[in-house]
Write an enzyme that holds these catalytic residues in place. Sequence first.
Site, PDB file in Angstrom:
ATOM      1  N   ALA A   1       0.844  -1.196   0.000  1.00 48.61           N
ATOM      2  CA  ALA A   1       0.000   0.000   0.000  1.00 48.61           C
ATOM      3  C   ALA A   1       0.883   1.251   0.000  1.00 48.61           C
ATOM      4  CB  ALA A   1      -0.977  -0.038   1.170  1.00 48.61           C
ATOM      5  N   SER A   2       0.630   2.200   0.891  1.00 47.39           N
ATOM      6  CA  SER A   2       1.321   3.488   0.822  1.00 47.39           C
ATOM      7  C   SER A   2       2.786   3.464   1.269  1.00 47.39           C
ATOM      8  CB  SER A   2       0.561   4.539   1.636  1.00 47.39           C
ATOM      9  OG  SER A   2      -0.602   4.933   0.943  1.00 47.39           O
ATOM     10  N   LEU A   3       3.270   2.347   1.810  1.00 50.39           N
ATOM     11  CA  LEU A   3       4.712   2.247   2.041  1.00 50.39           C
ATOM     12  C   LEU A   3       5.474   2.371   0.731  1.00 50.39           C
ATOM     13  CD1 LEU A   3       3.958   1.294   4.924  1.00 50.39           C
ATOM     14  CD2 LEU A   3       5.783  -0.398   4.726  1.00 50.39           C
ATOM     15  N   SER A   4       4.769   2.119  -0.374  1.00 50.49           N
ATOM     16  CA  SER A   4       5.382   2.237  -1.696  1.00 50.49           C
ATOM     17  C   SER A   4       5.874   3.652  -1.976  1.00 50.49           C
ATOM     18  CB  SER A   4       4.375   1.843  -2.778  1.00 50.49           C
ATOM     19  OG  SER A   4       3.866   0.545  -2.577  1.00 50.49           O
ATOM     20  N   LYS A   5       5.276   4.647  -1.328  1.00 49.61           N
ATOM     21  CA  LYS A   5       5.615   6.034  -1.643  1.00 49.61           C
ATOM     22  C   LYS A   5       7.082   6.363  -1.371  1.00 49.61           C
ATOM     23  CE  LYS A   5       1.007   8.076  -1.217  1.00 49.61           C
ATOM     24  NZ  LYS A   5       0.206   6.865  -1.107  1.00 49.61           N
TER      25      LYS A   5
END
Length: 345
Positions: free
Chosen positions: A75-79
């Site tokens: 999820a947003s850890l990808s950012k």
Amino acid sequence: MSFCFLATILWYVSCTNRSKHEQIDRTIKNFYDKGAFNGAILVAERGRIVYDTAMGSADFIKKRHLDTSAVFYLASLSKQFTAMGIMLLEQEGKLAYQDTLGKYFPELPAFTHQISIRNLLNHTSGLPDYFESANLVKPGLSNVQVFSWLGKQRKLNFSPGSKYLYSNTGYVLLAMIIEKLSHKSFSQFMKQMIFEPLEMQHTLVFDQQKIVIRNRALGFDANKKIDDYAILTSGDGGIFSTTHDLFKWDQALYSGVLINQSKLSEAYQKAKLKNGNYSDYGFGWNIKENQADHAVYHTGELNGYQTFIYRDINRHHTIIILTNQGRALQMWPVADRILKILRER
């Protein structure tokens, strides 16, 4: 230093590490026994792993158990990886943080043209978040579709740089900028520039290629009903990984192997707003900074996945938690307890 004294020190360190491992283990098992924890967790102290386990099911339907090599949607850890991609291009002189969207996407509405890459990185762009459009977010959604949706919007939420407002749309655009400047797909760029150099062999971008992922933890909700990841956007999300690969990433950020430390430090700086105040977000990282702490962290949540990474930069402590049972677990109570254990002498 005498042999006896050295042996005493080694014995003390060994006992201390064992004690911390046991305390963390009791904490995690307590959550697991309550039905709250289903996932993988890795904890490190000064670069040494002190706790590493997986508990529960990778697939509740087929009764497939999790192990520490299980692959989870981040999820947003990808950012943080998208931000690193932009920083690598900046380091190579291929872009500047003050470059505006008008330079890269003149076809977008004029009201977006003055948004800078820095605004996209630190969520001060004012762009609407595409997740707020209920009619848009459906299985198979791609970056191209998000871009088309943005082209139909009529205004920003605020003037760029004046406020902080989390926007997944901004990170989709960052992925598209990476593709435009590198002449590679986002997945190829991430693989060649980050994942392969760091030997993150179980980390990949899941996009329209729909690569088969071995040992994948499927997403479920808190009641163990299937709620698996289904959209295909990237930049804001889209990455799958393991706790061990994320630990390689964590350690690499201390080494300068990808980017020099002076440039990396900018990612850990709070964004200054036009009114002189500061947000608590840098380039792909939330920032916790006071007299006692300098830490960066990020959470992620989508469908049945909740994820968490916490990096205490001063003490070199790391907590990585990847789960696949929806909101069964509250991350911060777990993280706060582990941080307290790590800071005990």
